[in-house]
Scaffold this active site. Sequence first.
Site, PDB file in Angstrom:
ATOM      1  N   GLU A 195      23.738  10.211  40.097  1.00  0.00           N
ATOM      2  CA  GLU A 195      23.313   9.675  41.384  1.00  0.00           C
ATOM      3  C   GLU A 195      22.396   8.458  41.281  1.00  0.00           C
ATOM      4  O   GLU A 195      22.376   7.628  42.179  1.00  0.00           O
ATOM      5  CB  GLU A 195      22.621  10.768  42.204  1.00  0.00           C
ATOM      6  CG  GLU A 195      23.512  11.945  42.578  1.00  0.00           C
ATOM      7  CD  GLU A 195      24.569  11.578  43.621  1.00  0.00           C
ATOM      8  OE1 GLU A 195      24.318  10.664  44.425  1.00  0.00           O
ATOM      9  OE2 GLU A 195      25.645  12.209  43.602  1.00  0.00           O
ATOM     10  N   SER A 474      18.739  70.806  72.805  1.00  0.00           N
ATOM     11  CA  SER A 474      17.705  71.746  72.347  1.00  0.00           C
ATOM     12  C   SER A 474      16.630  71.120  71.473  1.00  0.00           C
ATOM     13  O   SER A 474      15.668  71.798  71.119  1.00  0.00           O
ATOM     14  CB  SER A 474      18.363  72.890  71.576  1.00  0.00           C
ATOM     15  OG  SER A 474      19.287  73.540  72.405  1.00  0.00           O
TER      16      SER A 474
END
Lengths: 780, 138
Positions: A195, A474
């Site tokens: 680069e 319950s």
Amino acid sequence: MKVFNFLKFGKKTRRKKNTRNSRRLTKRKFLLTALLAVLLLVVMYVVCLDYTVRTRFEGRRFALPARVYARPLELYAGLKLTPAKLVAELELLGYREAGLPREPGSYRWRNQQVDLVTRPFTHGDGPQESISLRVTFSGGQVEALQGRKDNAVIELLRLDPALIGGIYPGNNEDRVLVRLEEVPQRLVDALIAVEDVRYFSHRGIDPRGIARALVMTVSGKSVQGGSTLTQQLVKNFFLTAERTVRRKLNEMIMALLLEMHYSKEEILETYLNEVYLGQDGNRAIHGFGLASSFFFDKPLMQIDLTEAALLVGMLKGPAYYSPRRHPQRALDRRNLVLGEMAEADFITDQELLAGRIMPLGVVERPPRGTSPYPAFLSLIHRQLRRDYRDEDLRSEGLQIFTTLDPWVQRAAENALNKQLKRLEQGRGIAADSLQGALLVTDAQNGEVQAVVGGRDPRFEGFNRALDAQRPIGSLIKPVVFLTALQQPQKYTLATLLDDSPLLLQQPGTEDWQPQNYDKEFHGQVPLHTALAHSYNVSTARLGLELGVPSVMDNLRRLGVDREQPGYAASLLGADTFSPLEVAQLYQTLASGGFRTPLRAIREVLTFTGQPLQRYPLDVEQVVDASSNYLVTAALQEVVQKGTAKGLHRYLPKDLGIAGKTGTTDDFRDSWFAGFSGDRLGVVWVGRDDNEPAGLTGASGAMTVWAEMMAGLGLEPLLLPVPDNIERVWVESSSGLRSAAGCPDAIELPFIVGSAPTESAPCGPGSGGNSIKSWFERIFK
Amino acid sequence: MRALRPVVPMVLVLLLASCAVVPQTRTRPVASSNPAVLSLLDRAHKQSAAGELEQAGASLERALRIEPRNALLWQELARVRLDLGLYRQAESLAAKSNGFAADNRTLRGENWRIIGQARSGQGDYRGAQDAFDRAEKQ
């Protein structure tokens, strides 16, 4: 945008000045003034750019997602743990197997011995250095921990915690920040070679590079950018993607400014963390740190030459050169990078040749970007949103330390999945019609260890553990019985309840006629038996005697902090709750009557490891120890002799587990809530469309609970006995005082002073004493 | 009198010895048989001494994860919360410690003293007196 307006305004004033002065000034003077004006404007413009560059670069550079961690594993002598399980934990943390572990994050397993080097990690209470140690095992336990250098005994060692997910920024950028010193030199070399060859010598822009690019472009050889790394960073960081001369000019000025203020290393480090390298669904992969784990499933530190070359090669076009979608293109591009590296003398020709024939090394599936535990994560997110702004959670890089236990979570997920499938197959229920949810918490401190929101534990949608509101049947009964037992003068475990037909007529409401599950009435039943067998009619009558509001008050006290309408049917669990609310309710019972708010977060640290917030253990006594003891003892009887006695097919009896089954009308909901000495679990099974699932609490949810807990190695529930509890023999059928050895005698706990005083025929106060009657029976 | 001379220091030594040994076994029961818990407890003490009460609490919570039924750890946590002025929590934690204390009278007495202090911190002086009375009875 600001810069742009400023320019326009400048042009206007200049034009005005020009027309006003042109007559009086000589041509030379005019030129000078104009030049000065332009210079001034340029200076002001540059100052303005400089300001932008500096504030942006120094301010928050990246939006960092919050990182969420599981609980760290604490190792100490005596801990129940096998070497296989420790190695599994290390694998979960991404430790590597090594012949001789030297690097942090490596281990070696030999029979009853595991050598490892821990990673340094900053925990909620401060940093912990890397330690090299040996763990020896014996009989399913950790026998000893020793430092490998000095053989010193280590009393306690905390591993680093597993990363279990993130809370991502709105733009879904994700990244793992890396420091320059963690970046392999090979990667930097590749980057420089491809680069920006003169990165370490230019001042932000590279005239030679630009000239070369121009020549190449004009000659038609290739279209090259000639951008330096600094320019590329500026472009990503400050500018939009438009391609104009003005933007290019801005880019160059800003690059020069950036280089004036910051070192090459700072700029490079920022570049390495900023660049875009791929896409995972809607999650954008930014920076080499995350890219390394996304493509190779390992930390950036560990990538080799060819892997570094591949990543750098992808910069040119992450989608076009995607090694997963276009492996050949990616391979060619990687080899081109290797070639450039050889040309720049970063690698030898030998390395180039060896590198070219290497495979890409990309893992087929990226490690999951989203959390593997979405249900747990949504609980975390919900708790955090009370204390933090959502945008801070998504951008400040907060570190969230949670209570999730990956082993409990896995056991919970497997149990739910396996058991639902088994239930469907075994009972002729349509495949995939059942759903379920469950939570596991630490019975004493209320830490949430696992949350499963449905059959597919990876599904990120509806979380039944938190959001499904279902009648609990319950499961409400312990609250009714607790309310009674809190009045020891009136009610004890031996009190006889009336289980004969009940008809409740109230003006304005329908008549209410509760039925028992077996469609029978049981006459006079002892209170503890009514709970053990979950008799509806006697419970309803008891609740009405106590008053529905006082039962509802107790429910709130136990931790369900929301207004309940409180009808008679509420006494049998007609009201709806989420599994999370049920867990909170039973948590209070499990921790001895101390309400302990469920917690899923221990600490929050800032990005730099500074403590931000702790979520400490909080307990509040809301039920007196003795009545809580009585109701828990009765819940143990549910498992020993009552509706949950099937639990013993999975778990040993001597664990003393306390639990309660719940079944709603037409078998729509199947519940089980229960606890051992160390863990509490709540399971719901039913259908999303609320059609009958055909399961009772015992045949459905309880089997999931049992399957899960059987794999976890529970601690027995040994209830501490409060001072004012005594054990007394009573005659079960009459509730009168009896003695050991008498017929129908049972020993029950009582709050001192509440045990029956009137004696049964074979009791201490009767004509004969128990020993006599015992002899009588023997010689009969 | 002369004959008694050698006896005096001996008696003194014995007295000192009894002072030094007996109360120690009474007030300092072995906190745990687990060295990991002991090291965390030690850490918590150091943090408390340095005024780092929140961190001390965190260390005790770590120890409690290893030994959730250790009455002494619950008591230490109660004391940390008391020092932080979190009276309601201190009272509940001391009560929790009592639940696990079984027949350890020393521990229970200390828990009741913490409860007394926590109650008076909340302005409940009558409740505090009750607690101090119970502490005496242990």
